[in-house]
Motif scaffolding. Sequence first.
Motif, PDB file in Angstrom:
ATOM      1  N   MET A   1       0.837  -1.174   0.000  1.00  0.00           N
ATOM      2  CA  MET A   1       0.000   0.000   0.000  1.00  0.00           C
ATOM      3  C   MET A   1       0.887   1.244   0.000  1.00  0.00           C
ATOM      4  SD  MET A   1      -2.969   0.866   2.606  1.00  0.00           S
ATOM      5  CE  MET A   1      -3.747   2.393   2.641  1.00  0.00           C
ATOM      6  N   ALA A   2       0.552   2.218  -0.814  1.00  0.00           N
ATOM      7  CA  ALA A   2       1.338   3.447  -0.932  1.00  0.00           C
ATOM      8  C   ALA A   2       1.045   4.339   0.258  1.00  0.00           C
ATOM      9  CB  ALA A   2       0.994   4.164  -2.210  1.00  0.00           C
ATOM     10  N   SER A   3       2.082   4.974   0.714  1.00  0.00           N
ATOM     11  CA  SER A   3       1.897   5.882   1.850  1.00  0.00           C
ATOM     12  C   SER A   3       1.333   7.213   1.360  1.00  0.00           C
ATOM     13  CB  SER A   3       3.223   6.090   2.574  1.00  0.00           C
ATOM     14  OG  SER A   3       4.112   6.785   1.719  1.00  0.00           O
ATOM     15  N   ALA A   4       0.908   8.032   2.289  1.00  0.00           N
ATOM     16  CA  ALA A   4       0.292   9.316   1.961  1.00  0.00           C
ATOM     17  C   ALA A   4       1.272  10.231   1.243  1.00  0.00           C
ATOM     18  CB  ALA A   4      -0.232   9.982   3.232  1.00  0.00           C
ATOM     19  N   SER A   5       2.554  10.151   1.598  1.00  0.00           N
ATOM     20  CA  SER A   5       3.536  11.025   0.949  1.00  0.00           C
ATOM     21  C   SER A   5       3.738  10.648  -0.513  1.00  0.00           C
ATOM     22  CB  SER A   5       4.870  10.991   1.704  1.00  0.00           C
ATOM     23  OG  SER A   5       5.450   9.710   1.613  1.00  0.00           O
ATOM     24  N   HIS A   6       3.678   9.322  -0.830  1.00  0.00           N
ATOM     25  CA  HIS A   6       3.809   8.906  -2.229  1.00  0.00           C
ATOM     26  C   HIS A   6       2.626   9.370  -3.060  1.00  0.00           C
ATOM     27  CE1 HIS A   6       6.742   5.600  -0.861  1.00  0.00           C
ATOM     28  NE2 HIS A   6       7.422   6.532  -1.499  1.00  0.00           N
ATOM     29  N   VAL A   7       1.454   9.330  -2.476  1.00  0.00           N
ATOM     30  CA  VAL A   7       0.258   9.795  -3.175  1.00  0.00           C
ATOM     31  C   VAL A   7       0.350  11.291  -3.417  1.00  0.00           C
ATOM     32  CG1 VAL A   7      -2.249  10.095  -2.993  1.00  0.00           C
ATOM     33  CG2 VAL A   7      -1.185   7.936  -2.269  1.00  0.00           C
ATOM     34  N   THR A   8       0.828  12.038  -2.440  1.00  0.00           N
ATOM     35  CA  THR A   8       0.993  13.483  -2.574  1.00  0.00           C
ATOM     36  C   THR A   8       2.025  13.804  -3.652  1.00  0.00           C
ATOM     37  OG1 THR A   8       0.495  13.733  -0.235  1.00  0.00           O
ATOM     38  CG2 THR A   8       1.510  15.602  -1.323  1.00  0.00           C
ATOM     39  N   ILE A   9       3.113  13.067  -3.667  1.00  0.00           N
ATOM     40  CA  ILE A   9       4.159  13.296  -4.670  1.00  0.00           C
ATOM     41  C   ILE A   9       3.617  12.989  -6.066  1.00  0.00           C
ATOM     42  CG2 ILE A   9       6.382  12.472  -5.548  1.00  0.00           C
ATOM     43  CD1 ILE A   9       7.234  12.130  -2.611  1.00  0.00           C
ATOM     44  N   ARG A  10       2.886  11.876  -6.200  1.00  0.00           N
ATOM     45  CA  ARG A  10       2.301  11.527  -7.499  1.00  0.00           C
ATOM     46  C   ARG A  10       1.303  12.587  -7.950  1.00  0.00           C
ATOM     47  NH1 ARG A  10       1.245   5.037  -7.764  1.00  0.00           N
ATOM     48  NH2 ARG A  10       3.421   4.457  -7.521  1.00  0.00           N
ATOM     49  N   ARG A  12       1.308  15.772  -7.132  1.00  0.00           N
ATOM     50  CA  ARG A  12       2.072  16.969  -7.537  1.00  0.00           C
ATOM     51  C   ARG A  12       2.709  16.783  -8.910  1.00  0.00           C
ATOM     52  NH1 ARG A  12       5.220  18.567  -1.955  1.00  0.00           N
ATOM     53  NH2 ARG A  12       3.360  19.247  -0.817  1.00  0.00           N
ATOM     54  N   VAL A  13       3.256  15.615  -9.167  1.00  0.00           N
ATOM     55  CA  VAL A  13       3.866  15.339 -10.470  1.00  0.00           C
ATOM     56  C   VAL A  13       2.791  15.381 -11.550  1.00  0.00           C
ATOM     57  CG1 VAL A  13       4.983  13.552 -11.872  1.00  0.00           C
ATOM     58  CG2 VAL A  13       5.822  14.041  -9.571  1.00  0.00           C
ATOM     59  N   ALA A  14       1.620  14.829 -11.271  1.00  0.00           N
ATOM     60  CA  ALA A  14       0.529  14.844 -12.250  1.00  0.00           C
ATOM     61  C   ALA A  14       0.063  16.268 -12.530  1.00  0.00           C
ATOM     62  CB  ALA A  14      -0.639  13.990 -11.751  1.00  0.00           C
ATOM     63  N   VAL A  15      -0.045  17.090 -11.490  1.00  0.00           N
ATOM     64  CA  VAL A  15      -0.457  18.490 -11.674  1.00  0.00           C
ATOM     65  C   VAL A  15       0.606  19.246 -12.465  1.00  0.00           C
ATOM     66  CG1 VAL A  15      -0.876  20.669 -10.456  1.00  0.00           C
ATOM     67  CG2 VAL A  15      -1.971  18.560  -9.665  1.00  0.00           C
ATOM     68  N   LEU A  16       1.873  19.031 -12.158  1.00  0.00           N
ATOM     69  CA  LEU A  16       2.963  19.673 -12.890  1.00  0.00           C
ATOM     70  C   LEU A  16       2.945  19.239 -14.356  1.00  0.00           C
ATOM     71  CD1 LEU A  16       5.512  21.445 -12.889  1.00  0.00           C
ATOM     72  CD2 LEU A  16       6.809  19.390 -12.309  1.00  0.00           C
ATOM     73  N   PHE A  17       2.778  17.949 -14.607  1.00  0.00           N
ATOM     74  CA  PHE A  17       2.710  17.441 -15.977  1.00  0.00           C
ATOM     75  C   PHE A  17       1.542  18.071 -16.722  1.00  0.00           C
ATOM     76  CE2 PHE A  17       1.107  14.296 -19.047  1.00  0.00           C
ATOM     77  CZ  PHE A  17       2.219  14.199 -19.866  1.00  0.00           C
ATOM     78  N   LEU A  18       0.400  18.150 -16.078  1.00  0.00           N
ATOM     79  CA  LEU A  18      -0.778  18.749 -16.688  1.00  0.00           C
ATOM     80  C   LEU A  18      -0.530  20.224 -17.017  1.00  0.00           C
ATOM     81  CD1 LEU A  18      -3.717  18.369 -17.551  1.00  0.00           C
ATOM     82  CD2 LEU A  18      -4.385  19.054 -15.243  1.00  0.00           C
TER      83      LEU A  18
END
Length: 103
Positions: A1-10, A12-18
């Motif tokens: 299971m992914a931790s909360a920090s990994h979800v937050t990082i993903r 942020r990366v998705a928002v930056l990519f967008l």
Amino acid sequence: MASASHVTIRRRVAVLFLAVMVTIVGLVGRLCYLQFFRSSWLTENALDQRVREIPVEAKRGIIFDRIGREMAVSVSSESIYAIPAEIRNADETAAKLAAILAL
């Protein structure tokens, strides 16, 4: 299971990519607009900037040295230029210009 920090990082990366993709699409859209819809206006403005008459209001006076010889005088002259990228045959163009300019 992914931790909360990994979800937050993903996220942020998705928002930056967008954001980057939206910027790129906007720039490509602007480029297409300028190239296809405004090209005649841009061409006309470029020609107006390159080809125009510059009026010379008055002749300057003659400058003499101390014994009365002319050192500097006003001379009217025509100017000519060429755009190298638009010349198809350099030798033929040079020959025609030489004949017109008496060179």
